[in-house]
Design an enzyme around this catalytic site. Structure first.
Site, mmCIF file in Angstrom:
data_model
loop_
_atom_site.group_PDB
_atom_site.id
_atom_site.type_symbol
_atom_site.label_atom_id
_atom_site.label_comp_id
_atom_site.label_asym_id
_atom_site.label_seq_id
_atom_site.Cartn_x
_atom_site.Cartn_y
_atom_site.Cartn_z
ATOM 1 C CE LYS A 49 -3.949 -2.221 2.242
ATOM 2 N NZ LYS A 49 -4.652 -2.488 3.486
ATOM 3 C CD GLN A 93 -3.320 -4.607 6.709
ATOM 4 O OE1 GLN A 93 -3.341 -3.622 5.979
ATOM 5 N NE2 GLN A 93 -3.799 -5.777 6.334
ATOM 6 C CG ASP A 116 -10.071 -0.237 4.839
ATOM 7 O OD1 ASP A 116 -10.108 -0.546 3.626
ATOM 8 O OD2 ASP A 116 -9.747 -1.053 5.729
#
Length: 282
Positions: A49, A93, A116
């Site tokens: 990423k 994450q 996200d």
């Protein structure tokens, strides 16, 4: 269905928008990534990423926390980032570890920085068609379906999986396009029979090769959002491709689109926070 090629184009478009924001404001869009522990797969994914951020002209800020981090400590870090005007998007994450209350952690992310699409606020906005951020993998799936002109209105879509950040939002996005949606999960009886009725199959359960070619209706569109050890999806690609009209490979299908949508939504967030939303950046 080539997710790699489409993702490349999305990232190129995102890089152009990021450059325009920087030119207008002097500020680079910034994505903060929070990683708890040193799980090898998570470390690799975060590194990927960061590399994509660099290509898209997005500043990447990584916060690495020890595996012993508590839920309270993690939520405090996320709240601090939510208040930081220099951060436009936040990514936790996951999985963050079995000792972490991930829902509590997700809810510490300000909705306007939830690029996200993991908060309850984001799910609610997406479900009601209101402004907000979609979960990145479902958002990438929809972009793939659009790229290949897959008609959804009136079609029967079967989503195999009901996670809060993949299966459930994928079904809601399909429903918003007037598909008839069936959710299946670990307690669904006679899964194969239900999948055989699907015009569109979204496999998102995390069980390698759970769905094989015999389960696929001839001419169906198959989206494999599973990723298992050994680069294996939830669908047996070799047998399913002989019956499907369109199918995503693993890797190279849904995965690249997930990151592309994350970057695009980070730039969207920066645009809104910096006051350039609605301006012509093309």
């Amino acid at each position: 269905m080539d997710g790699t090629g489409l993702a490349r184009r999305v990232v190129e478009e995102t890089a152009h928008r990021a450059a325009e924001i920087t030119r207008r404001t002097g500020v680079r869009p910034c994505l903060a990534t929070v990683l708890v522990g040193e799980d090898p797969a998570s470390v690799t994914y975060v590194r990927m990423k960061r590399a994509r951020c660099a290509k898209a002209g997005i500043e990447s800020r990584q916060i690495s926390l020890p595996a012993t981090t508590t839920t309270a400590e993690l939520t405090e870090t996320l709240r601090s980032l939510s208040l930081d005007a220099g951060v436009h998007g936040i990514l936790l994450q996951h999985p963050a570890g079995p000792h972490i209350d991930e829902r509590a952690a997700f809810e510490a992310i300000a909705p306007e920085k939830d690029v996200d699409g993991v908060t309850i606020s984001s799910f609610g906005a997406m479900s009601f068609g209101l402004p907000g951020f979609t979960s990145c993998t479902p958002g990438g799936i929809m972009r793939l379906l659009d790229e290949y002109d897959v008609e959804l209105a009136g079609r029967h879509a079967v989503v195999v999986g009901r996670s809060a950040i993949l299966g459930k939002p994928a079904g809601m996005l399909l429903l918003a396009r007037d598909a008839t949606v069936t959710y299946c999960h670990s307690r669904t009886r006679d899964l194969s029979a239900i999948v055989r009725e699907a015009d569109v199959v979204v496999a998102a359960v995390g069980r390698p090769r759970l769905i094989n070619g015999e389960d696929i209706k001839p001419g169906a569109v198959v989206i494999d959002a599973g990723y298992n050890p050994g680069n294996v999806g939830d669908v047996d690609f070799d047998t399913a491709r002989t019956r499907a009209r369109l199918i995503t490979p693993v890797p190279g299908g849904v995965g690249p689109m997930t990151i592309a949508v994350l970057l695009a939504q980070t730039v969207d967030a920066a645009s809104r926070q910096l006051g350039t939303a609605g301006e012509n950046t093309g």
